[in-house]
Write a protein that holds these residues in place. Structure first.
Motif, PDB file in Angstrom:
ATOM      1  N   GLU A  68       0.799  -1.226   0.000  1.00  0.00           N
ATOM      2  CA  GLU A  68       0.000   0.000   0.000  1.00  0.00           C
ATOM      3  C   GLU A  68       0.834   1.280   0.000  1.00  0.00           C
ATOM      4  OE1 GLU A  68      -2.518  -0.017   3.462  1.00  0.00           O
ATOM      5  OE2 GLU A  68      -0.998  -0.974   4.706  1.00  0.00           O
ATOM      6  N   THR A  69       2.100   1.166  -0.418  1.00  0.00           N
ATOM      7  CA  THR A  69       2.946   2.342  -0.585  1.00  0.00           C
ATOM      8  C   THR A  69       3.777   2.183  -1.854  1.00  0.00           C
ATOM      9  OG1 THR A  69       4.847   1.449   0.619  1.00  0.00           O
ATOM     10  CG2 THR A  69       3.179   2.620   1.925  1.00  0.00           C
ATOM     11  N   LYS A  70       4.259   3.303  -2.355  1.00  0.00           N
ATOM     12  CA  LYS A  70       5.128   3.276  -3.529  1.00  0.00           C
ATOM     13  C   LYS A  70       6.392   2.480  -3.219  1.00  0.00           C
ATOM     14  CE  LYS A  70       6.578   6.512  -7.141  1.00  0.00           C
ATOM     15  NZ  LYS A  70       6.647   7.951  -7.519  1.00  0.00           N
ATOM     16  N   ILE A  92      10.049  -8.651  -1.569  1.00  0.00           N
ATOM     17  CA  ILE A  92       9.010  -9.077  -0.628  1.00  0.00           C
ATOM     18  C   ILE A  92       8.472 -10.450  -1.019  1.00  0.00           C
ATOM     19  CG2 ILE A  92       6.638  -8.583   0.129  1.00  0.00           C
ATOM     20  CD1 ILE A  92       7.389  -5.571  -0.033  1.00  0.00           C
ATOM     21  N   LEU A  93       8.280 -10.648  -2.305  1.00  0.00           N
ATOM     22  CA  LEU A  93       7.695 -11.899  -2.800  1.00  0.00           C
ATOM     23  C   LEU A  93       8.636 -13.093  -2.675  1.00  0.00           C
ATOM     24  CD1 LEU A  93       5.934 -10.418  -5.960  1.00  0.00           C
ATOM     25  CD2 LEU A  93       4.778 -11.380  -3.951  1.00  0.00           C
ATOM     26  N   THR A  94       9.909 -12.853  -2.383  1.00  0.00           N
ATOM     27  CA  THR A  94      10.843 -13.966  -2.206  1.00  0.00           C
ATOM     28  C   THR A  94      10.710 -14.625  -0.832  1.00  0.00           C
ATOM     29  OG1 THR A  94      12.636 -12.543  -1.369  1.00  0.00           O
ATOM     30  CG2 THR A  94      12.542 -12.913  -3.764  1.00  0.00           C
ATOM     31  N   ILE A  95       9.955 -14.022   0.087  1.00  0.00           N
ATOM     32  CA  ILE A  95       9.780 -14.608   1.417  1.00  0.00           C
ATOM     33  C   ILE A  95       8.920 -15.872   1.298  1.00  0.00           C
ATOM     34  CG2 ILE A  95       8.863 -14.255   3.744  1.00  0.00           C
ATOM     35  CD1 ILE A  95      11.359 -12.603   3.144  1.00  0.00           C
ATOM     36  N   ASP A  96       9.518 -16.997   1.589  1.00  0.00           N
ATOM     37  CA  ASP A  96       8.856 -18.292   1.381  1.00  0.00           C
ATOM     38  C   ASP A  96       7.550 -18.423   2.169  1.00  0.00           C
ATOM     39  OD1 ASP A  96      10.772 -19.183  -0.368  1.00  0.00           O
ATOM     40  OD2 ASP A  96      11.959 -20.206   1.168  1.00  0.00           O
ATOM     41  N   ASN A  97       7.536 -17.940   3.412  1.00  0.00           N
ATOM     42  CA  ASN A  97       6.384 -18.150   4.283  1.00  0.00           C
ATOM     43  C   ASN A  97       5.235 -17.177   4.027  1.00  0.00           C
ATOM     44  OD1 ASN A  97       7.616 -20.294   5.548  1.00  0.00           O
ATOM     45  ND2 ASN A  97       8.539 -19.034   7.137  1.00  0.00           N
ATOM     46  N   LEU A  98       5.411 -16.257   3.094  1.00  0.00           N
ATOM     47  CA  LEU A  98       4.336 -15.337   2.732  1.00  0.00           C
ATOM     48  C   LEU A  98       3.375 -16.038   1.776  1.00  0.00           C
ATOM     49  CD1 LEU A  98       3.193 -12.399   2.815  1.00  0.00           C
ATOM     50  CD2 LEU A  98       4.548 -11.973   0.746  1.00  0.00           C
ATOM     51  N   ASP A  99       2.078 -15.996   2.100  1.00  0.00           N
ATOM     52  CA  ASP A  99       1.072 -16.661   1.261  1.00  0.00           C
ATOM     53  C   ASP A  99       0.442 -15.741   0.225  1.00  0.00           C
ATOM     54  OD1 ASP A  99       1.030 -19.289   2.525  1.00  0.00           O
ATOM     55  OD2 ASP A  99       0.159 -18.268   4.255  1.00  0.00           O
ATOM     56  N   MET A 100       0.225 -14.482   0.596  1.00  0.00           N
ATOM     57  CA  MET A 100      -0.601 -13.604  -0.228  1.00  0.00           C
ATOM     58  C   MET A 100      -0.185 -12.156  -0.038  1.00  0.00           C
ATOM     59  SD  MET A 100      -4.816 -13.303  -0.054  1.00  0.00           S
ATOM     60  CE  MET A 100      -5.103 -15.019  -0.538  1.00  0.00           C
ATOM     61  N   VAL A 101      -0.349 -11.357  -1.094  1.00  0.00           N
ATOM     62  CA  VAL A 101      -0.200  -9.906  -0.963  1.00  0.00           C
ATOM     63  C   VAL A 101      -1.566  -9.268  -1.177  1.00  0.00           C
ATOM     64  CG1 VAL A 101       2.239  -9.755  -1.560  1.00  0.00           C
ATOM     65  CG2 VAL A 101       0.529  -9.683  -3.393  1.00  0.00           C
ATOM     66  N   TYR A 102      -1.834  -8.227  -0.412  1.00  0.00           N
ATOM     67  CA  TYR A 102      -3.134  -7.576  -0.407  1.00  0.00           C
ATOM     68  C   TYR A 102      -2.945  -6.114  -0.804  1.00  0.00           C
ATOM     69  CZ  TYR A 102      -7.827  -6.445   1.488  1.00  0.00           C
ATOM     70  OH  TYR A 102      -9.129  -6.046   1.643  1.00  0.00           O
ATOM     71  N   VAL A 103      -3.519  -5.729  -1.930  1.00  0.00           N
ATOM     72  CA  VAL A 103      -3.398  -4.354  -2.406  1.00  0.00           C
ATOM     73  C   VAL A 103      -4.349  -3.453  -1.610  1.00  0.00           C
ATOM     74  CG1 VAL A 103      -3.660  -2.789  -4.364  1.00  0.00           C
ATOM     75  CG2 VAL A 103      -2.782  -5.120  -4.724  1.00  0.00           C
ATOM     76  N   GLY A 104      -3.767  -2.433  -0.972  1.00  0.00           N
ATOM     77  CA  GLY A 104      -4.559  -1.392  -0.321  1.00  0.00           C
ATOM     78  C   GLY A 104      -4.613  -0.188  -1.245  1.00  0.00           C
ATOM     79  N   PRO A 105      -5.625  -0.101  -2.118  1.00  0.00           N
ATOM     80  CA  PRO A 105      -5.603   0.882  -3.204  1.00  0.00           C
ATOM     81  C   PRO A 105      -5.675   2.330  -2.747  1.00  0.00           C
ATOM     82  CG  PRO A 105      -7.736  -0.208  -3.108  1.00  0.00           C
ATOM     83  CD  PRO A 105      -6.849  -0.934  -2.156  1.00  0.00           C
ATOM     84  N   TYR A 106      -6.273   2.572  -1.595  1.00  0.00           N
ATOM     85  CA  TYR A 106      -6.434   3.955  -1.145  1.00  0.00           C
ATOM     86  C   TYR A 106      -5.094   4.550  -0.694  1.00  0.00           C
ATOM     87  CZ  TYR A 106     -11.334   2.808  -1.558  1.00  0.00           C
ATOM     88  OH  TYR A 106     -12.547   2.408  -2.062  1.00  0.00           O
ATOM     89  N   ASP A 107      -4.432   3.893   0.240  1.00  0.00           N
ATOM     90  CA  ASP A 107      -3.116   4.374   0.666  1.00  0.00           C
ATOM     91  C   ASP A 107      -2.112   4.326  -0.481  1.00  0.00           C
ATOM     92  OD1 ASP A 107      -3.407   5.220   3.337  1.00  0.00           O
ATOM     93  OD2 ASP A 107      -3.491   3.141   4.011  1.00  0.00           O
ATOM     94  N   LEU A 108      -2.219   3.305  -1.315  1.00  0.00           N
ATOM     95  CA  LEU A 108      -1.285   3.183  -2.432  1.00  0.00           C
ATOM     96  C   LEU A 108      -1.454   4.352  -3.399  1.00  0.00           C
ATOM     97  CD1 LEU A 108       0.930   1.497  -3.716  1.00  0.00           C
ATOM     98  CD2 LEU A 108      -0.830   0.154  -4.879  1.00  0.00           C
ATOM     99  N   SER A 109      -2.690   4.713  -3.695  1.00  0.00           N
ATOM    100  CA  SER A 109      -2.935   5.839  -4.593  1.00  0.00           C
ATOM    101  C   SER A 109      -2.450   7.154  -3.987  1.00  0.00           C
ATOM    102  CB  SER A 109      -4.431   5.929  -4.921  1.00  0.00           C
ATOM    103  OG  SER A 109      -4.838   4.811  -5.674  1.00  0.00           O
ATOM    104  N   ILE A 110      -2.682   7.334  -2.696  1.00  0.00           N
ATOM    105  CA  ILE A 110      -2.190   8.531  -2.017  1.00  0.00           C
ATOM    106  C   ILE A 110      -0.672   8.606  -2.107  1.00  0.00           C
ATOM    107  CG2 ILE A 110      -1.941   9.642   0.248  1.00  0.00           C
ATOM    108  CD1 ILE A 110      -4.745   8.499   0.907  1.00  0.00           C
ATOM    109  N   SER A 111      -0.026   7.440  -1.949  1.00  0.00           N
ATOM    110  CA  SER A 111       1.432   7.379  -2.036  1.00  0.00           C
ATOM    111  C   SER A 111       1.944   7.802  -3.407  1.00  0.00           C
ATOM    112  CB  SER A 111       1.900   5.948  -1.719  1.00  0.00           C
ATOM    113  OG  SER A 111       3.291   5.838  -1.771  1.00  0.00           O
ATOM    114  N   TYR A 112       1.130   7.567  -4.429  1.00  0.00           N
ATOM    115  CA  TYR A 112       1.493   7.963  -5.790  1.00  0.00           C
ATOM    116  C   TYR A 112       1.035   9.383  -6.132  1.00  0.00           C
ATOM    117  CZ  TYR A 112       3.360   3.508  -7.444  1.00  0.00           C
ATOM    118  OH  TYR A 112       4.157   2.389  -7.647  1.00  0.00           O
ATOM    119  N   GLY A 113       0.395  10.057  -5.164  1.00  0.00           N
ATOM    120  CA  GLY A 113       0.001  11.447  -5.365  1.00  0.00           C
ATOM    121  C   GLY A 113      -1.415  11.664  -5.827  1.00  0.00           C
TER     122      GLY A 113
END
Length: 251
Positions: free
Chosen positions: A146-148, A157-178
């Motif tokens: 959820e950040t740039k 981040i995706l190389t972490i073996d024990n991570l199952d899923m990534v969750y896009v937080g579009p609101y904070d992510l969009s704010i991070s992009y301006g």
């Protein structure tokens, strides 16, 4: 806990619809639990829920055939462990910006040797004598992108073996992009960024989720290939329904 819904069974479905609880109202939790959601997430970051209410709602949801998850307020082992001990089967962690933060998060979710979770499944192990031996393969770990910065570091981040899923937080992510929050599903830059996250996650064999603003948006992202969509929050759905009924009343 009565809920025997396994992580493997949950993830067999490539189109999962998630409910989102901001309210501390137990009746709302009953309605969501009895609805046709695949999973329900309790939001301890932005929701009006403290841990005692979280525990109560997790117990309510345990009666239903849904996968119970919690978005914790921060990447801190204490609250992650307490939510798992109370019966959460999935943990969504906000603001994962780099590989180290993701490693620490997944480490907090699992017992040794997979992680550093402390043993004390106060409620989670009720009626489950095999909780310790099974839990490491039953907990779903989900990191929020959820950040740039998190997008720039996504491959690490995706190389972490024990991570199952990534969750896009579009609101904070969009704010991070301006961009302002009301443009999250309109700006071409952001739509391209969601596609980039989806494609990179697929490349690393990770599932993807995204927060949506209603059924139409949720359907759009499921059709794109996202595994899990949060259709909307409980309070937002309540407000939309109320506005619609008042509109009909005043026609």
């Amino acid at each position: 806990m009565l809920n025997k819904f396994k992580k493997s069974d949950f993830l067999k479905n490539n189109k999962l619809v998630n409910g989102w609880v901001l309210s501390e109202c137990s009746a709302t939790a009953e309605i969501l639990g009895s609805s046709k959601f695949n999973s329900i997430t309790l939001d301890l970051q932005h929701g009006m829920i403290d841990f005692s209410k979280c525990k109560l709602i997790l117990q309510i949801l345990s009666k239903y055939n849904i996968f119970p998850m919690v978005r914790v307020p921060s990447n801190e082992i204490g609250i992650i462990n307490k939510c798992l001990d109370a019966g959460a089967k999935g943990i969504i962690c906000p603001l994962i910006n780099n590989k180290k933060e993701c490693f620490n998060f997944t480490n907090n979710c699992y017992y040794p040797p997979k992680g550093i979770r402390s043993f004390g499944p106060t409620i989670a192990s009720i009626n489950d004598n095999n909780y310790f031996s099974n839990s490491n393969k039953e907990i779903l770990s989900i990191a929020m992108i959820e950040t740039k910065e998190s997008v720039q570091n996504l491959e690490e981040i995706l190389t972490i073996d024990n991570l199952d899923m990534v969750y896009v937080g579009p609101y904070d992510l969009s704010i991070s992009y301006g961009y302002t929050p009301n443009k999250v599903f309109e700006q071409k830059t952001m739509l391209n960024t969601y596609d980039l996250i989806l494609n990179k996650a697929s490349k690393f064999g990770k599932k993807t989720a995204i927060h949506c603003a209603g059924g139409k948006t949720a359907k759009f992202f499921l059709n794109k290939g996202f595994t899990l969509v949060t259709i909307d929050t409980d309070l937002s759905l309540f407000k939309k329904g109320l506005d619609q009924e008042l509109l009909l009343l005043n026609k």
